[in-house]
Every structure is written in C-alpha cells, then in structure tokens.
Design a protein around this motif. Structure first.
Motif, PDB file in Angstrom:
ATOM      1  N   PRO A  31     -11.450   0.927   8.307  1.00  0.00           N
ATOM      2  CA  PRO A  31     -11.698   2.024   7.688  1.00  0.00           C
ATOM      3  C   PRO A  31     -13.119   2.015   7.342  1.00  0.00           C
ATOM      4  O   PRO A  31     -13.644   2.820   6.947  1.00  0.00           O
ATOM      5  N   THR A  49      -4.605   4.863   7.731  1.00  0.00           N
ATOM      6  CA  THR A  49      -4.927   4.425   8.756  1.00  0.00           C
ATOM      7  C   THR A  49      -4.064   3.247   9.441  1.00  0.00           C
ATOM      8  O   THR A  49      -3.763   3.094  10.716  1.00  0.00           O
ATOM      9  N   GLU A 106      -8.491  -5.874  10.682  1.00  0.00           N
ATOM     10  CA  GLU A 106      -9.501  -5.056  10.869  1.00  0.00           C
ATOM     11  C   GLU A 106     -10.713  -6.088  11.275  1.00  0.00           C
ATOM     12  O   GLU A 106     -10.850  -6.873  10.516  1.00  0.00           O
ATOM     13  N   LYS A 118      11.643   3.088   0.066  1.00  0.00           N
ATOM     14  CA  LYS A 118      10.214   2.962   0.345  1.00  0.00           C
ATOM     15  C   LYS A 118       9.557   4.269  -0.054  1.00  0.00           C
ATOM     16  O   LYS A 118       8.316   4.486  -0.505  1.00  0.00           O
ATOM     17  N   VAL A 158     -10.267   7.303   7.368  1.00  0.00           N
ATOM     18  CA  VAL A 158     -10.852   6.595   6.046  1.00  0.00           C
ATOM     19  C   VAL A 158     -10.257   5.771   5.447  1.00  0.00           C
ATOM     20  O   VAL A 158      -9.021   5.847   5.413  1.00  0.00           O
ATOM     21  N   ARG A 172       2.212   2.509  -2.562  1.00  0.00           N
ATOM     22  CA  ARG A 172       2.213   1.939  -3.971  1.00  0.00           C
ATOM     23  C   ARG A 172       2.320   3.194  -4.721  1.00  0.00           C
ATOM     24  O   ARG A 172       1.800   4.427  -4.540  1.00  0.00           O
ATOM     25  N   LEU A 202       8.699   7.972   5.340  1.00  0.00           N
ATOM     26  CA  LEU A 202       9.228   7.603   6.828  1.00  0.00           C
ATOM     27  C   LEU A 202       8.879   6.566   7.462  1.00  0.00           C
ATOM     28  O   LEU A 202       7.582   6.151   7.312  1.00  0.00           O
ATOM     29  N   LYS A 234      -8.477  -0.864  14.025  1.00  0.00           N
ATOM     30  CA  LYS A 234      -8.987   0.057  13.067  1.00  0.00           C
ATOM     31  C   LYS A 234      -9.416  -0.726  11.992  1.00  0.00           C
ATOM     32  O   LYS A 234      -9.177  -1.948  11.703  1.00  0.00           O
ATOM     33  N   LYS A 286       1.188  -0.776   1.024  1.00  0.00           N
ATOM     34  CA  LYS A 286       1.296   0.755   1.517  1.00  0.00           C
ATOM     35  C   LYS A 286       2.213   1.559   1.098  1.00  0.00           C
ATOM     36  O   LYS A 286       3.522   1.216   0.929  1.00  0.00           O
TER      37      LYS A 286
HETATM   38  N1  LIG Z   1       4.807   5.815   6.476  1.00  0.00           N
HETATM   39  C1  LIG Z   1       3.928   5.446   5.439  1.00  0.00           C
HETATM   40  N2  LIG Z   1       4.287   4.488   4.645  1.00  0.00           N
HETATM   41  C2  LIG Z   1       3.712   4.069   3.816  1.00  0.00           C
HETATM   42  N3  LIG Z   1       2.370   4.301   3.645  1.00  0.00           N
HETATM   43  C3  LIG Z   1       1.965   5.415   4.403  1.00  0.00           C
HETATM   44  C4  LIG Z   1       2.739   5.728   5.186  1.00  0.00           C
HETATM   45  N4  LIG Z   1       2.115   7.010   6.075  1.00  0.00           N
HETATM   46  C5  LIG Z   1       0.849   7.151   5.287  1.00  0.00           C
HETATM   47  N5  LIG Z   1       1.034   5.951   4.472  1.00  0.00           N
HETATM   48  C6  LIG Z   1      -0.168   6.122   3.293  1.00  0.00           C
HETATM   49  O1  LIG Z   1      -1.239   5.029   3.805  1.00  0.00           O
HETATM   50  C7  LIG Z   1      -1.897   4.851   2.739  1.00  0.00           C
HETATM   51  C8  LIG Z   1      -2.578   3.547   2.916  1.00  0.00           C
HETATM   52  O2  LIG Z   1      -3.679   3.931   3.742  1.00  0.00           O
HETATM   53  P1  LIG Z   1      -4.461   2.916   4.595  1.00  0.00           P
HETATM   54  O3  LIG Z   1      -3.513   2.304   5.615  1.00  0.00           O
HETATM   55  O4  LIG Z   1      -5.594   3.660   5.728  1.00  0.00           O
HETATM   56  O5  LIG Z   1      -5.168   1.673   3.465  1.00  0.00           O
HETATM   57  S1  LIG Z   1      -6.232   0.756   4.051  1.00  0.00           S
HETATM   58  O6  LIG Z   1      -7.622   1.544   3.848  1.00  0.00           O
HETATM   59  O7  LIG Z   1      -5.900   0.078   5.247  1.00  0.00           O
HETATM   60  O8  LIG Z   1      -6.217  -0.139   2.868  1.00  0.00           O
HETATM   61  C9  LIG Z   1      -0.818   4.583   1.554  1.00  0.00           C
HETATM   62  O9  LIG Z   1      -1.639   4.790   0.293  1.00  0.00           O
HETATM   63  P2  LIG Z   1      -0.806   4.443  -0.995  1.00  0.00           P
HETATM   64  O10 LIG Z   1       0.131   5.499  -1.216  1.00  0.00           O
HETATM   65  O11 LIG Z   1      -1.890   4.587  -2.106  1.00  0.00           O
HETATM   66  O12 LIG Z   1      -0.314   3.175  -1.056  1.00  0.00           O
HETATM   67  C10 LIG Z   1       0.083   5.677   1.704  1.00  0.00           C
HETATM   68  O13 LIG Z   1      -0.229   6.863   1.184  1.00  0.00           O
END
Ligand SMILES: Nc1ncnc2c1ncn2[C@@H]1O[C@H](COP(=O)(O)OS(=O)(=O)O)[C@@H](OP(=O)(O)O)[C@H]1O
Length: 374
Positions: free
Chosen positions: A165, A111, A130, A295, A106, A321, A298, A163, A319
């Motif tokens: 979403p 994703t 995408e 960051k 989602v 934030r 991981l 992907k 990603k």
């Molecule tokens: N390893 C790692 N590094 C950074 N971020 C990570 C990771 N694993 C999961 N996430 C989480 O991924 C969230 C973004 O989700 P998506 O990639 O599905 O977003 S999108 O729908 O493509 O815009 C992003 O959401 P936000 O924290 O709100 O930025 C992260 O919580």
C-alpha cells in the motif's frame, strides 16, 4: 492455494518446489549448499538450506528478518536464470514471474481483503507479503525481487499479484514500476479519507497504546510543528495529489480504481469487475462470501460450490478493528478539509465515490446548529 491470514499460515511449498528454490539460490549466489550467507554484520549465519527453511517459516517476522539480514552479491542476480519447474502432473512448466498486477494502495483501503479475495480465483497466485520492492529494495534489482523474494511459481495461465500500500504515496514508485514491468496493471482501493484516517490511527494505537489523542494529531500537532512534517496519515488521504503522479506515468486503461466501501458491502460485485479488468475467466460469485457476525464482515468461503464442505476464511484480527469514537466536530473539521480535495479526485478519476459530506457529521450534534448558523 491457501490464503495466509494476518500472521497466520504461510503457503509452504511442496518438497519439489522447495528443492528447486534451494538449487536456484545456490545457482544465483554461486555458493554451495553447505556455505552460509553472511548476515548484516558480515558473519556467516546458517547454511543455505536453513536459510531457505527460514524463508518458509510460518512466522512473518522471521521471513522479513531473513530477507533483511541477507548479504548476497548484487551482480550475481544479473545472470539470467533458468527458473522453472515441471508441475505435479508433468504437464506444464511453472516459473516465477514478476507480478503482472500490483495492488498499490491505499493504506487501510482494504488491500489485504482484495488480495485474499482475488486469490480465490484459480488463475491468480497472490504473493503474501508486502514486498516494498519499488519503494525500499529497488537497488537490489528485479531478479532479486522475482527469485530471492520468492515470487510464486505459476503456470502461463496464472497471474501473479502482490500488494504494497505504501507505493501509492511514494514519489518515484510509479515510474519504477512502469519501467520495471511495462505491462503491469495497477489496482487502487480508495476509502473515504476520513474512515481511512481513523483506521490508520486505530492501527497506530494498537502498536503504541500511549499515542496522543486523535485530536492532538489532527489539530494541534501540525500547528505546533508548523515547520516540520504534518501528520502523514492525513496526507495519505489527499488522493488527487498522489494519483497525479500515477496518471503521469500510466494509461488510465491500465489502472483500476475500486471503492473500499463496496469491497466491504458487496465484494463479489467489485471482484467481478476486477476479473473483467484483468481478462480473467469469470469465477467469483456472491456465494463465495458469507457474513460472519463475530467478525462483522463478509468472509470468503473455500470450496463454495459445495455448501457441506465450505470453510470460512475471515481475515486476521488486525483487519476489521473497532475504531475509537471521534467527536463529530473533529470529524466535521477534517471533512471540511478533505471535501474540496475529494471533488478534485472525483473529477480526476471520473468516479463519484459519494463520501460523507461535512454537514452529515453534524446532523445529530447540538453544536452543529451553532456551526451551521455561523
Ligand atoms: N472482509 C473484510 N474483513 C476485514 N476487513 C476488511 C474486509 N473488507 C475490507 N476490510 C477493511 O480492510 C481494512 C484494512 O485495510 P488494508 O488491508 O488495506 O490495511 S493495510 O494497509 O494493509 O494495513 C480494514 O480496516 P479496519 O476496519 O480499520 O481494520 C477493513 O475496514
């Protein structure tokens, strides 16, 4: 294989692959290499070589613009194309394939993390954009998706994965995918709908800093605009409603449901389960991920077998934030809305995702006692 982080480097093909792409486009469009594609206004833009180069531009926007502005006759894609290239060792024919795996959502579930982590596997090739093929470009046909949209050249042992979403919430998409790619496998990453909602709101805030408050969107807007669409971001988290459409079309055995929370805390665990689901040779290990304090996540490491040469590849700035603080009472109210829907969703998937219960949002709040007493 290189992973293109958000807005970072795009995998640029070698000369051989690039030349192959050019001749392919010339074949399917019937244009000669000197001809130019017409843009949306009907003017000739640039010659084909330049067009291809634009596709391989390192700037995401250029890529998308070049795709959107193109005006290629549709029926020319109905011809079957001999789309193949011999690999560098002259040992195997590589072809552009339709994706065998689609991460369909989602939004904000993780994703991109999942796609980039899967791309560590030597038998996986991730399509880095995408495509929105099944929700926005479906009328252009599958050959357009496969060839013009640049599905990567892969060997018979490699899986192509993409992907998008928004597929998860778009009616009609499950059936289109099922009919277009009958053996496709679907992966969905679910996150607590509240965290997802705040993440979605944070993304909108980053694009539109003057956006109205979270509170307004969650509680006032839908009341005031009762006859209009309620907050779409809230609707995305009604997972069972959207999932129903997928389960009507796909066998449960062709779908994998992942916890977005575990993907953050223990990506190797989730990735190993996906390897099994996709019948991939086990490859991904815990050593592939190292915590990056800056960051706060991981991050995958490249060349994880040799610690002296490893390189960390965290996802881009969009990603991970930091989220705005939302008042616990607001979270409690939204959680009370989602909670019964989550229970239906757990039943539907057979998985207890264990997302935060409404009362947990109030534990440290004085107002909680009042609310819980009444
Ligand atoms: N390893 C790692 N590094 C950074 N971020 C990570 C990771 N694993 C999961 N996430 C989480 O991924 C969230 C973004 O989700 P998506 O990639 O599905 O977003 S999108 O729908 O493509 O815009 C992003 O959401 P936000 O924290 O709100 O930025 C992260 O919580």
């Amino acid at each position: 294989m290189c992973w293109a982080g958000n807005g970072a480097t795009l995998a640029v093909p070698n000369d051989k692959e690039r030349d192959h792409r050019i001749s392919l486009l010339v074949n399917i469009t019937g244009l000669s290499a000197g001809d130019g594609f017409k843009n949306a206004d009907g003017n000739r833009s640039s010659n084909n070589k330049k067009y291809i180069n634009t596709i391989y531009s390192t700037d995401n926007n250029n890529f998308n613009n070049s795709i959107n502005n193109k005006n290629i006759p549709n029926n020319s894609f109905n011809n079957s194309i001999n789309n193949s290239i011999i690999n560098n060792n002259n040992t195997e024919t590589l072809t552009s394939k339709l994706p065998q795996v689609i991460i369909a959502g989602v939004k904000k579930g993780g994703t991109k993390a999942l796609l980039s982590f899967l791309d560590l596997h030597p038998h996986v090739r991730a399509f880095r954009f995408e495509s929105h093929f099944f929700d926005k470009h479906f009328n252009k046909g599958l050959e357009w998706y496969r060839l013009v949209y640049q599905m990567p050249l892969t060997s018979s042992s490699e899986l192509t994965i993409e992907k998008t979403p928004s597929y998860f919430v778009t009616p009609g998409v499950p059936r289109r995918i099922r009919e277009g790619i009958p053996n496709v496998k679907i992966i969905l990453v679910f996150k607590d709908p509240i965290t997802r909602l705040v993440s979605d709101y944070t993304q909108t805030m980053s694009k539109y800093p003057n956006i109205r408050s979270f509170y307004y969107h969650a509680f006032l807007r839908s009341k005031r605009e009762r006859n209009k669409r309620s907050w779409k971001a809230l609707d995305i988290g009604i997972y069972h409603k959207h999932l129903q459409r997928w389960l009507e079309v796909f066998d449960r055995s062709d779908m994998y449901f992942m916890s977005g929370e575990t993907l953050i805390t223990d990506p190797a665990y989730e990735l190993q389960k996906v390897e099994k689901f996709l019948n991939l040779k086990p490859f991904i290990k815990r050593e592939h991920f190292v915590f990056n304090a800056k960051k706060g996540f991981l991050c995958p490491v490249i060349n994880a077998t040799d610690i002296t040469t490893t390189r960390m590849k965290c996802l881009g700035d969009s990603k991970g934030r930091s989220h705005p603080q939302i008042h616990p009472i607001s979270l409690f109210r939204i959680s009370s809305f989602y909670h019964p829907l989550n229970l239906i969703f757990y039943q539907m998937t057979g998985i207890n995702f264990n997302w935060t219960e409404p009362s947990n949002y109030l534990q440290h709040s004085t107002a909680s006692k009042l609310i819980l007493q009444n």
